[in-house]
Enzyme design. Structure first.
Site, PDB file in Angstrom:
ATOM      1  N   GLY A  69     -29.583 -27.043  12.141  1.00  0.00           N
ATOM      2  CA  GLY A  69     -30.216 -28.351  12.213  1.00  0.00           C
ATOM      3  C   GLY A  69     -29.186 -29.410  12.560  1.00  0.00           C
ATOM      4  O   GLY A  69     -27.981 -29.193  12.373  1.00  0.00           O
ATOM      5  N   GLN A 118     -25.992 -37.905  12.458  1.00  0.00           N
ATOM      6  CA  GLN A 118     -24.742 -37.140  12.567  1.00  0.00           C
ATOM      7  C   GLN A 118     -24.048 -37.327  13.908  1.00  0.00           C
ATOM      8  O   GLN A 118     -22.862 -37.012  14.038  1.00  0.00           O
ATOM      9  CB  GLN A 118     -25.007 -35.639  12.351  1.00  0.00           C
ATOM     10  CG  GLN A 118     -25.405 -35.279  10.928  1.00  0.00           C
ATOM     11  CD  GLN A 118     -25.671 -33.797  10.788  1.00  0.00           C
ATOM     12  OE1 GLN A 118     -26.762 -33.330  11.102  1.00  0.00           O
ATOM     13  NE2 GLN A 118     -24.680 -33.047  10.352  1.00  0.00           N
ATOM     14  N   CYS A 155     -22.843 -27.880   6.173  1.00  0.00           N
ATOM     15  CA  CYS A 155     -23.228 -29.060   6.945  1.00  0.00           C
ATOM     16  C   CYS A 155     -22.204 -29.248   8.048  1.00  0.00           C
ATOM     17  O   CYS A 155     -21.000 -29.169   7.810  1.00  0.00           O
ATOM     18  CB  CYS A 155     -23.271 -30.291   6.050  1.00  0.00           C
ATOM     19  SG  CYS A 155     -23.733 -31.791   6.932  1.00  0.00           S
ATOM     20  N   LEU A 156     -22.690 -29.527   9.247  1.00  0.00           N
ATOM     21  CA  LEU A 156     -21.784 -29.704  10.386  1.00  0.00           C
ATOM     22  C   LEU A 156     -20.908 -30.950  10.199  1.00  0.00           C
ATOM     23  O   LEU A 156     -19.868 -31.061  10.850  1.00  0.00           O
ATOM     24  CB  LEU A 156     -22.583 -29.800  11.687  1.00  0.00           C
ATOM     25  CG  LEU A 156     -23.409 -28.540  12.016  1.00  0.00           C
ATOM     26  CD1 LEU A 156     -24.235 -28.756  13.279  1.00  0.00           C
ATOM     27  CD2 LEU A 156     -22.500 -27.322  12.171  1.00  0.00           C
ATOM     28  N   HIS A 187     -32.589 -31.050   3.884  1.00  0.00           N
ATOM     29  CA  HIS A 187     -31.198 -31.432   4.195  1.00  0.00           C
ATOM     30  C   HIS A 187     -31.170 -32.501   5.297  1.00  0.00           C
ATOM     31  O   HIS A 187     -30.428 -33.485   5.206  1.00  0.00           O
ATOM     32  CB  HIS A 187     -30.451 -30.152   4.614  1.00  0.00           C
ATOM     33  CG  HIS A 187     -29.046 -30.326   5.084  1.00  0.00           C
ATOM     34  ND1 HIS A 187     -27.965 -29.807   4.399  1.00  0.00           N
ATOM     35  CD2 HIS A 187     -28.525 -30.922   6.183  1.00  0.00           C
ATOM     36  CE1 HIS A 187     -26.852 -30.091   5.051  1.00  0.00           C
ATOM     37  NE2 HIS A 187     -27.163 -30.759   6.153  1.00  0.00           N
ATOM     38  N   GLU A 188     -32.007 -32.316   6.337  1.00  0.00           N
ATOM     39  CA  GLU A 188     -32.009 -33.278   7.461  1.00  0.00           C
ATOM     40  C   GLU A 188     -32.591 -34.624   7.042  1.00  0.00           C
ATOM     41  O   GLU A 188     -32.088 -35.682   7.452  1.00  0.00           O
ATOM     42  CB  GLU A 188     -32.781 -32.712   8.651  1.00  0.00           C
ATOM     43  CG  GLU A 188     -32.283 -31.385   9.212  1.00  0.00           C
ATOM     44  CD  GLU A 188     -30.792 -31.316   9.442  1.00  0.00           C
ATOM     45  OE1 GLU A 188     -30.156 -32.370   9.640  1.00  0.00           O
ATOM     46  OE2 GLU A 188     -30.239 -30.208   9.388  1.00  0.00           O
ATOM     47  N   HIS A 195     -30.037 -36.613   5.396  1.00  0.00           N
ATOM     48  CA  HIS A 195     -29.157 -37.298   6.364  1.00  0.00           C
ATOM     49  C   HIS A 195     -29.770 -38.618   6.809  1.00  0.00           C
ATOM     50  O   HIS A 195     -29.071 -39.632   6.924  1.00  0.00           O
ATOM     51  CB  HIS A 195     -28.942 -36.434   7.615  1.00  0.00           C
ATOM     52  CG  HIS A 195     -27.850 -35.426   7.499  1.00  0.00           C
ATOM     53  ND1 HIS A 195     -26.547 -35.752   7.208  1.00  0.00           N
ATOM     54  CD2 HIS A 195     -27.855 -34.081   7.672  1.00  0.00           C
ATOM     55  CE1 HIS A 195     -25.805 -34.655   7.186  1.00  0.00           C
ATOM     56  NE2 HIS A 195     -26.567 -33.618   7.464  1.00  0.00           N
TER      57      HIS A 195
HETATM   58  O1  GNR Z   1     -26.114 -25.339   9.920  1.00  0.00           O
HETATM   59  C1  GNR Z   1     -26.603 -25.700   8.843  1.00  0.00           C
HETATM   60  N1  GNR Z   1     -26.945 -24.756   7.917  1.00  0.00           N
HETATM   61  C2  GNR Z   1     -27.705 -25.027   6.786  1.00  0.00           C
HETATM   62  C3  GNR Z   1     -27.807 -24.043   5.816  1.00  0.00           C
HETATM   63  C4  GNR Z   1     -28.571 -24.245   4.697  1.00  0.00           C
HETATM   64  C5  GNR Z   1     -29.233 -25.442   4.520  1.00  0.00           C
HETATM   65  C6  GNR Z   1     -29.120 -26.450   5.463  1.00  0.00           C
HETATM   66  C7  GNR Z   1     -28.369 -26.246   6.591  1.00  0.00           C
HETATM   67  S1  GNR Z   1     -28.280 -27.503   7.777  1.00  0.00           S
HETATM   68  C8  GNR Z   1     -26.750 -27.140   8.561  1.00  0.00           C
HETATM   69  C9  GNR Z   1     -26.563 -27.994   9.814  1.00  0.00           C
HETATM   70  C10 GNR Z   1     -26.465 -29.446   9.437  1.00  0.00           C
HETATM   71  O2  GNR Z   1     -25.464 -29.964   9.019  1.00  0.00           O
HETATM   72  N2  GNR Z   1     -27.543 -30.174   9.544  1.00  0.00           N
HETATM   73  O3  GNR Z   1     -27.537 -31.463   9.190  1.00  0.00           O
HETATM   74 NI    NI Z   2     -25.975 -31.559   7.648  1.00  0.00          NI
END
Ligand code: GNR
Ligand code: NI
Length: 167
Positions: free
Chosen positions: A46, A51, A91-92, A133-134, A137
């Site tokens: 994601g 980001q 998270c990236l 998670h998104e 953000h």
């Molecule tokens: O790549 C991602 N892996 C992930 C694994 C478990 C729960 C959420 C994620 S999102 C993350 C990519 C990212 O930073 N998205 O904002």
């Molecule tokens: Ni993330």
């Protein structure tokens, strides 16, 4: 198509609450493509607009093994959620760190798709985790906020050290 630069924790721009998209139109499509390219290359499942320095409420997602189920969610909202579930998250914007985070196992989501068409669906598992998670953000939150202050500070110091070294 071009890859975009991903902002890294503790960049203050990751703490902004993003603005709703007022009107969906085709001018967004090249941004979606660039975000997918960036996310697939990373690789990640994601990527939220904040980001890559865009202060608006949209995200691209693909949790499929074959990287063939691209999903664009604009102004996404969680309508309801059930059952807690722990999942190892990365998270990236926090490269090199994975920690277990507790979120809803199953959620109902409303959003607009890339054409501005309303979506209303239920999902669970990794996709549900990723959407939560998104949306975090888009609200200026990061998964490190769920960790102890000690762990979060340790991660921040390490990423700042790497940044100073020029990586
Ligand atoms: O790549 C991602 N892996 C992930 C694994 C478990 C729960 C959420 C994620 S999102 C993350 C990519 C990212 O930073 N998205 O904002
Ligand atoms: Ni993330």
């Amino acid at each position: 198509m071009s890859q975009l630069e991903i902002l890294k924790f503790p960049d203050p721009r990751l703490r902004q609450v993003a603005k709703p998209v007022a009107r969906v139109d085709k001018s967004y499509w090249s941004t979606f493509e660039d975000m997918f390219e960036t996310m697939y290359a990373a690789p990640g499942v994601g990527l939220a607009a904040v980001q890559v320095g865009i202060d608006e409420r949209f995200t691209v997602i693909d949790v499929s093994d074959g990287r063939e189920e691209p999903l664009v969610l604009i102004n996404p909202q969680i309508i309801s959620g059930t059952d807690a579930c722990d999942l190892e998250e990365g998270c990236l914007s926090v490269p090199g760190h994975q920690e277990s985070v507790r979120r809803f196992q199953s959620i109902r989501v409303q959003a607009l798709d890339k054409d501005g068409k309303p979506l209303d669906f239920e999902c669970d598992g990794l996709l549900a985790h990723c959407i939560q998670h998104e949306i975090d953000h888009l609200d200026g939150k990061l998964f490190v906020d769920y960790l102890s202050r000690l762990k979060r500070e340790r991660i921040r110091k390490q990423l700042e050290r790497e940044l100073r070294r020029g990586r």
